[in-house]
Design an enzyme around this catalytic site. Structure first.
Site, PDB file in Angstrom:
ATOM      1  N   GLY A   1      -1.072  27.158  -9.155  1.00 27.65           N
ATOM      2  CA  GLY A   1      -1.665  26.392  -8.061  1.00 27.65           C
ATOM      3  C   GLY A   1      -1.831  24.921  -8.344  1.00 27.65           C
TER       4      GLY A   1
ATOM      5  N   PRO B   1       1.423  27.836 -14.912  1.00 26.34           N
ATOM      6  CG  PRO B   1       1.596  26.193 -16.562  1.00 26.34           C
ATOM      7  CD  PRO B   1       1.046  27.568 -16.305  1.00 26.34           C
TER       8      PRO B   1
ATOM      9  CB  CYS C   1      27.220  25.106  11.920  1.00 29.20           C
ATOM     10  SG  CYS C   1      28.784  24.324  11.482  1.00 29.20           S
TER      11      CYS C   1
ATOM     12  CE1 TYR D   1       8.208  29.010  -6.558  1.00 26.56           C
ATOM     13  CE2 TYR D   1       6.949  26.996  -6.889  1.00 26.56           C
ATOM     14  CZ  TYR D   1       7.138  28.341  -7.129  1.00 26.56           C
ATOM     15  OH  TYR D   1       6.268  29.031  -7.945  1.00 26.56           O
TER      16      TYR D   1
END
Length: 443
Positions: free
Chosen positions: A240, A275, A351, A380
């Site tokens: 977090g 972490p 597209c 991420y």
């Protein structure tokens, strides 16, 4: 990690990361990459030094809390191998992740299988290698009792930050009161060994104080566990943590250290965190090229400009679209070469009409072939990328400065002596070099 694995990982890191002098800045690297274009694929410039700097700063701020890297956030070889060489642990969420870090020579005792809902096959692997794992419901307990009855378990309880980007409590974690007690009772009935607790306050919690409350709640759970015969000796405070360059771990450390001192003064307890974003986010700078352009008009007036980039939500910018994370964009060209400032929208190359990730932003007018740079894109991003429409994945180009290479060479001789490793990482001259090279980009 034994000497053989260390040497293998070290050599592989040097084969995948280009060595540069300590004086080489991120500006220099970006200019080098841009000058070497044009690039069809977006480029992820990865600075290994940033990972080492973040890891070291954590050691300085929270010496009691070991780092178990959440490999799900960025599984690039250069990052994973660097953390392994530094002696870090790993938070794994799947069998392939377990196999990956075990293959690097990471000892099982420095791995947490932090997936609350596990496949049977992965449980069998965890049992074979004696890897600790977690649970948060009675069905998972029954599964563990059948396939891994001798497991050392952590009870995951829910404690959500009210100011995080990603809520995890809607999917994972038991209620910290009655349900936690029931799950401890059930583990006792099944003859299982619960050795501690864990929680995750949510992705990117801007509320640092939440960790104090969560650790205090964990103390109450631990007291109940002791009353029915469990001896808690492991605390996992989850993830977090924000990973921005202009943020640091200090504000989290203030609350975490205070809570540990107040509720868990026994220094013999094992405490670790998970972490992910904190270690990898600021390490990556994205370089993207404008491949197309169009005007949006209101009558005869240009109301805004759309830019078609070689990167979008199927590459680097999934979280920008769906997690509410605003990218930090820089125009990598001289201002005098740009047109007037206009309202702009950034499209990805596919597209899919939904493939855009910034709209209504103000940018100087760009031309096809111009370059945009996005800082802090290590978490991420590449792990979420796919080849939709056949477009290439972001290409990682890793760099490591000479002082970091020299440090890693020294660590080999310490043979996992944690105190010697930490002393080397906290050397004042080394810290000064690292801090010089991890600041935000500025013109």
């Amino acid at each position: 990690m034994d000497a053989k694995h260390f040497e293998t990982n070290f050599k592989h890191l040097l084969s995948t990361a280009q060595q540069i002098t300590d004086e080489t800045t991120l500006h220099d690297i970006i200019n080098r990459v841009v000058d070497g274009g044009p690039h069809d694929a977006p480029i992820h410039v990865l600075e290994v030094d940033s990972v080492v700097s973040r890891y070291t700063e954590w050691l300085r701020q929270m010496p009691r809390v070991k780092q178990y890297y959440a490999i799900k956030s960025n599984d690039t070889d250069a990052i994973v191998e660097t953390i392994a060489l530094l002696g870090g642990g790993f938070d794994c969420a799947s069998q392939p992740e377990l196999e990956r870090v075990l293959g690097l020579g990471v000892p099982p005792e420095r791995i947490i299988y932090a997936q609350p809902s596990k496949s049977v096959a992965s449980l069998k692997l965890a049992r074979q290698r004696r890897i600790r794992t977690v649970y948060d419901n009675e069905f998972e307990l029954e599964k563990i009792a059948k396939y891994y009855p001798e497991a050392e378990l952590l009870l995951r309880f829910r404690y959500d930050s009210t100011n995080s980007k990603i809520n995890l409590g809607t999917k994972f974690g038991c209620d910290a009161n009655e349900e936690a007690h029931q799950l401890l009772d059930r583990a006792r009935e099944l003859g299982l060994n619960v050795i501690g607790w864990c929680f995750n306050v949510g992705g990117m919690s801007y509320d640092a104080e939440v960790f104090y409350g969560a650790i205090r709640t964990g103390r109450r759970i631990g007291d109940y566990a002791a009353s029915i015969g469990f001896q808690f000796r492991v605390l996992d405070i989850g993830g977090g943590f924000v990973g921005d360059k202009d943020d640091n771990i200090e504000r989290y450390a203030d609350y975490i250290n205070r809570a540990l001192d107040e509720f868990y003064p026994d220094s013999g307890l094992e405490v670790f965190a998970e972490p992910g974003r904190y270690l990898c986010d600021s390490a990556v700078t994205n370089i993207t090229v404008v491949q197309g352009k169009r005007y949006f008009r209101a009558g005869q007036t240009i109301s805004s400009v759309g830019y078609y980039l070689n990167d979008g939500i199927y590459g680097t910018f999934y979280s920008s679209k769906y997690r509410g994370l605003e990218p930090k964009v820089l125009v990598w060209k001289a201002r005098k070469d740009c047109g007037p400032v206009r309202e702009s929208k950034l499209f990805g190359p596919t597209c899919d009409g939904n493939d855009f990730f910034m709209a209504g932003i103000q940018l100087p007018e760009l031309n096809i072939g111009d370059v945009l740079v996005f800082e802090t894109e290590g978490a991420y991003t590449s792990v979420n990328a796919c080849r939709f429409n056949g477009f290439p994945l972001p290409k990682v180009v890793a760099y490591v400065r000479v002082s970091v290479v020299e440090l890693l060479q020294k660590l080999k001789s310490f043979k996992e002596d944690v105190q010697l490793i930490e002393k080397a990482l906290l050397n004042d001259a080394f810290l000064k070099m690292l801090n010089k090279n991890v600041k935000p980009l500025k013109f």
